[in-house]
Design a protein around this motif. Structure first.
Motif, short mmCIF file in Angstrom:
data_model
loop_
_atom_site.label_atom_id
_atom_site.label_comp_id
_atom_site.label_asym_id
_atom_site.label_seq_id
_atom_site.Cartn_x
_atom_site.Cartn_y
_atom_site.Cartn_z
N LEU A 77 -1.50 -6.58 5.91
CA LEU A 77 -2.58 -6.62 7.14
C LEU A 77 -3.65 -5.58 6.98
O LEU A 77 -4.81 -5.72 7.17
N VAL A 78 -3.32 -4.31 6.59
CA VAL A 78 -3.98 -3.47 6.29
C VAL A 78 -4.92 -3.46 5.21
O VAL A 78 -6.07 -3.10 5.19
N SER A 79 -4.39 -4.01 4.21
CA SER A 79 -5.20 -4.44 2.92
C SER A 79 -6.07 -5.50 3.40
O SER A 79 -7.29 -5.37 2.94
N ALA A 80 -5.85 -6.58 3.98
CA ALA A 80 -6.90 -7.60 4.27
C ALA A 80 -7.81 -7.09 5.21
O ALA A 80 -8.97 -7.63 5.37
N PRO A 84 -12.85 -6.23 3.44
CA PRO A 84 -14.38 -6.53 3.52
C PRO A 84 -15.00 -5.18 3.73
O PRO A 84 -16.58 -5.01 3.40
N GLU A 85 -14.53 -3.93 3.67
CA GLU A 85 -14.99 -2.64 3.96
C GLU A 85 -15.27 -2.07 2.55
O GLU A 85 -15.58 -0.93 2.38
N ASP A 86 -14.53 -2.75 1.44
CA ASP A 86 -14.63 -2.14 0.12
C ASP A 86 -13.90 -0.78 0.12
O ASP A 86 -14.21 0.09 -0.59
N ILE A 87 -12.77 -0.86 0.80
CA ILE A 87 -11.75 0.39 1.07
C ILE A 87 -10.52 -0.10 0.03
O ILE A 87 -9.99 -0.79 0.52
N ASP A 88 -10.49 0.77 -0.94
CA ASP A 88 -9.32 0.49 -1.81
C ASP A 88 -8.22 0.87 -1.38
O ASP A 88 -8.07 2.15 -0.81
N SER A 89 -6.87 0.30 -1.58
CA SER A 89 -5.66 0.88 -1.39
C SER A 89 -4.70 0.17 -2.57
O SER A 89 -5.14 -0.62 -3.15
N GLY A 90 -3.74 0.97 -2.55
CA GLY A 90 -2.53 0.74 -3.58
C GLY A 90 -1.79 1.80 -3.99
O GLY A 90 -1.49 2.50 -2.98
N GLN A 91 -1.37 2.12 -5.21
CA GLN A 91 -0.54 3.26 -5.54
C GLN A 91 -1.24 3.91 -6.62
O GLN A 91 -1.64 3.39 -7.60
N ASP A 92 -1.36 5.23 -6.75
CA ASP A 92 -2.09 5.96 -7.67
C ASP A 92 -0.94 6.30 -9.04
O ASP A 92 0.28 5.81 -8.80
N ASP A 93 -1.27 6.93 -9.89
CA ASP A 93 -0.53 7.12 -11.07
C ASP A 93 0.97 7.68 -10.85
O ASP A 93 1.84 7.48 -11.55
N ASP A 94 0.99 8.55 -9.92
CA ASP A 94 2.22 8.97 -9.61
C ASP A 94 3.15 8.54 -8.53
O ASP A 94 4.36 8.63 -8.11
N THR A 96 2.28 7.32 -5.32
CA THR A 96 1.81 7.51 -3.98
C THR A 96 1.00 6.50 -3.29
O THR A 96 -0.17 6.22 -4.08
N VAL A 97 1.29 6.12 -2.33
CA VAL A 97 0.27 5.06 -1.85
C VAL A 97 -0.79 5.73 -1.33
O VAL A 97 -0.84 6.82 -0.63
N TYR A 98 -2.21 5.11 -1.42
CA TYR A 98 -3.14 5.59 -0.88
C TYR A 98 -3.97 4.27 -0.15
O TYR A 98 -3.99 3.31 -0.51
N ILE A 99 -4.71 4.91 0.79
CA ILE A 99 -5.86 4.05 1.39
C ILE A 99 -7.18 4.96 1.22
O ILE A 99 -7.16 5.64 2.19
N GLY A 100 -7.82 4.20 0.70
CA GLY A 100 -9.34 5.21 0.27
C GLY A 100 -8.74 6.60 -0.04
O GLY A 100 -8.38 6.46 -1.02
N ASP A 101 -9.19 7.62 0.63
CA ASP A 101 -9.24 9.07 0.08
C ASP A 101 -7.61 9.44 0.71
O ASP A 101 -7.31 10.57 0.41
N LEU A 102 -7.25 8.75 1.68
CA LEU A 102 -5.90 9.07 2.34
C LEU A 102 -4.60 8.76 1.30
O LEU A 102 -4.53 7.89 0.85
N ARG A 103 -3.83 9.93 1.08
CA ARG A 103 -2.74 9.83 0.49
C ARG A 103 -1.68 9.58 1.47
O ARG A 103 -1.62 10.55 2.29
N ILE A 104 -0.56 8.73 1.22
CA ILE A 104 0.61 8.55 2.26
C ILE A 104 1.93 8.85 1.42
O ILE A 104 2.42 8.01 0.67
#
Length: 178
Positions: A77-80, A84-94, A96-104
């Motif tokens: 739901l967050v990804s969808a 449209p806002e072109d805010i990337d989300s996923g997991q970085d190289d280590d 860690t889950v991220y949404i834009g600049d936010l690391r979770i």
């Protein structure tokens, strides 16, 4: 009904749900609707603490053959919502889950009250839930009001730029968690 099936296939903003079998509750696997493509499916599994309270959220976990998605419903739901806002989300190289600049960061087996690895036995990527973030979780409307047209004048404003969850709050469904 063929109209329902066609609508599900074509509705690119619909995210369906399934359940990954096993885990601490030894749940059966529940498949998603076959009409919804896998990139629009999220699992509904919830990890419980030993006192049966829900304080953690699964962001992702290993799928099974029936519920073949590694992403939770909330993650989908967050990804969808942010796409449209072109805010990337996923997991970085280590990892860690991220949404834009936010690391979770995921919780570990040595965090606060989580001092034993068995607390995280369901595995997956888990985060702590902040229940104090918003005392009113969501506004609810009845299906009967929607079907009777009570909301017609305001409906476009009620759903615009929102995540809309369709479900039940009826206690007889026994789908409640502490």
């Amino acid at each position: 009904n063929d109209g329902y099936r066609k609508a599900l296939r074509e509705a690119d903003q619909v995210v369906a749900v399934c359940a990954i079998g096993g885990g601490q509750q030894d749940l059966p696997s529940i498949s998603p609707p076959s009409e919804v493509s896998l990139d629009r499916v999220g699992f509904s599994n919830i990890p419980y603490d030993p006192d049966r309270r829900v304080r953690r959220q699964l962001v992702g976990m290993s799928p099974d053959q029936v519920c073949d998605t590694s992403r939770s419903l909330s993650t989908q739901l967050v990804s969808a919502y942010l796409e449209p806002e072109d805010i990337d989300s996923g997991q970085d190289d280590d990892g860690t889950v991220y949404i834009g600049d936010l690391r979770i960061p995921a919780i570990s087996d040595r965090l606060g009250g989580y001092q034993h690895p068995s607390m995280l036995r369901d595995g997956g990527y888990q985060v702590l839930i902040n229940y104090r973030a918003n005392p009113e979780l969501a506004v609810t409307y009845s299906l009967s009001d929607l079907l009777q047209g009570v909301l017609d004048d305001d409906l476009s404003e009620l759903v615009r730029d929102r995540i809309v969850l369709v479900g039940t709050i009826e206690r007889t469904f026994n789908d409640y968690h502490f």
